[in-house]
Design a protein around this motif. Structure first.
Motif, short mmCIF file in Angstrom:
data_model
loop_
_atom_site.label_atom_id
_atom_site.label_comp_id
_atom_site.label_asym_id
_atom_site.label_seq_id
_atom_site.Cartn_x
_atom_site.Cartn_y
_atom_site.Cartn_z
N ALA A 238 36.17 24.14 39.81
CA ALA A 238 35.50 22.91 38.27
C ALA A 238 36.00 21.81 37.87
O ALA A 238 35.48 21.50 37.57
CB ALA A 238 36.43 23.82 36.80
N TRP A 239 35.74 21.46 38.72
CA TRP A 239 36.47 19.98 38.85
C TRP A 239 34.98 19.01 39.36
O TRP A 239 35.20 17.89 38.84
CB TRP A 239 36.60 19.51 40.80
CG TRP A 239 38.38 19.82 40.65
CD1 TRP A 239 39.17 20.10 41.61
CD2 TRP A 239 39.66 19.01 39.90
NE1 TRP A 239 40.40 20.13 40.59
CE2 TRP A 239 40.71 19.44 39.88
CE3 TRP A 239 39.17 18.09 38.43
CZ2 TRP A 239 41.73 19.26 39.12
CZ3 TRP A 239 40.12 17.67 37.96
CH2 TRP A 239 41.76 18.73 38.41
N ALA A 240 34.07 19.55 40.04
CA ALA A 240 32.65 18.52 40.39
C ALA A 240 32.83 18.74 38.40
O ALA A 240 32.24 17.20 37.98
CB ALA A 240 31.65 19.76 40.28
N PRO A 241 31.96 19.06 37.87
CA PRO A 241 31.77 18.56 36.50
C PRO A 241 32.91 17.64 35.76
O PRO A 241 32.18 16.52 34.71
CB PRO A 241 31.22 19.93 35.38
CG PRO A 241 31.97 21.07 36.32
CD PRO A 241 32.10 20.83 37.91
N ILE A 242 33.71 18.39 35.61
CA ILE A 242 35.04 17.42 35.36
C ILE A 242 35.20 16.01 35.45
O ILE A 242 35.20 15.16 34.84
CB ILE A 242 36.59 18.24 35.56
CG1 ILE A 242 36.32 19.56 34.57
CG2 ILE A 242 37.53 16.80 34.95
CD1 ILE A 242 37.47 20.73 34.96
#
Length: 318
Positions: A238-242
């Motif tokens: 989930a790091w990419a959208p965060i």
């Protein structure tokens, strides 16, 4: 590594092209404003000779295209010209104020980013509970409220009634860090309330979308504790959208502080922009607008690069 470098250079090229287009829009939008700049600066009692002398001093007798190319060439070198009202170099007028704005944005970001990510994970784990519903209502209220409204509410309760913090963010050169943090707490808190709500909701949405993935279900069937499912399996993906939403909100912290700085009379670049507009100091207006645009584009580029680095499908495109 070559594919990643090409992607970064491609994004950088798009950013520079966007900044060029924005600089054209900024310069010629100011040019199309009604009225004569020299007459506005000197006032109605100025003689035609004085107006003509000031127009020559400001370079207003030259064609707009020539003035734009000169302005753009100077801006690339960090020279935005001379302030029309004070006669000082524009960078001397806005340099310290831009540093103040960066400090305020960093102050808010240090508080908002970890709080938003932690709360986003918690409400994702507790989704459809009372805590989740209350958090959704509070975040929607915060996002829907204008910054100046939140600022005045904080002034009313924390400055006027409780007398805990100053309503006006007066800064001085000899101020230590503790005093600086104290005097800028209310404007920083106003920014924190806005960006934390947005980042928290985006973190929650990203985590919940991943919790329905097959590999998450498999981890749960194996008896992995819920916190370990989030930390080891869901959060890394989930790091990419965060990262995207964090970078965009950091851009907002720098470029969207105009109203907050006006409410708290904070000596930042947003306040300088408002003062320059009221005085028709167009070199300062153009410089502030270009700095805002460059900052926003740079942080968008950082968001793209961060998304690429955290997503294997983007790092290794087919």
């Amino acid at each position: 590594m070559g594919d990643l470098l090409r992607l970064v250079l491609k994004r950088l090229g798009y950013g520079l092209l966007t900044l060029l287009v924005v600089s054209i829009l900024i310069f010629f939008a100011v040019e199309m404003l009604p009225g004569d700049v020299a007459e506005q600066i000197l006032g109605q009692g100025a003689t035609p000779e004085t107006v003509a002398r000031l127009r020559e001093q400001l370079g207003l007798n030259q064609p707009a295209v020539v003035r734009y190319l000169q302005w753009l060439g100077g801006a690339v070198q960090g020279d935005f010209g001379i302030s029309a009202t004070s006669g000082d170099p524009v960078m001397d007028v806005i340099g310290t104020r831009f540093v103040n704005t960066l400090f305020l944005a960093a102050y808010a970001a240090v508080i908002a980013v970890p709080v938003a990510i932690i709360l986003g994970i918690i409400v994702a784990l507790l989704r459809n509970t009372i805590f989740d519903r209350v958090a959704n209502v509070l975040t929607l209220t915060s996002i829907s409220s204008p910054e100046f409204f939140l600022g005045y509410i904080l002034i009313l309760f924390l400055a006027v009634k409780a007398n805990m913090f100053p309503a006006i963010a007066n800064l001085s050169s000899g101020m230590d860090l503790g005093e600086l943090l104290y005097r800028t707490f209310l404007p920083a808190l106003t920014l924190v309330l806005v960006v934390t709500a947005h980042m928290m909701r985006m973190t929650r949405a990203a985590i919940i979308a991943l919790l329905s993935s097959p590999y998450i279900e498999m981890a749960r069937l194996k008896g992995v504790p819920p916190w370990k499912v989030i930390v080891r399996h869901a959060l890394p993906n989930a790091w990419a959208p965060i990262i995207n939403v964090v970078a965009l909100n950091l851009a907002y912290l720098i470029t969207g502080v105009v109203l907050v700085e006006v409410v708290f009379v904070y000596p930042g670049i947003g306040q300088a922009l408002v003062d320059a507009v009221s005085k028709r100091d167009f070199p300062v207006v153009q410089a502030c607008s270009l700095i805002f645009a460059a900052t926003f584009i740079l942080l968008n580029l950082a968001a793209d690069v961060g998304a690429i680095l955290t997503n294997p499908r983007l790092r290794h495109p087919k």
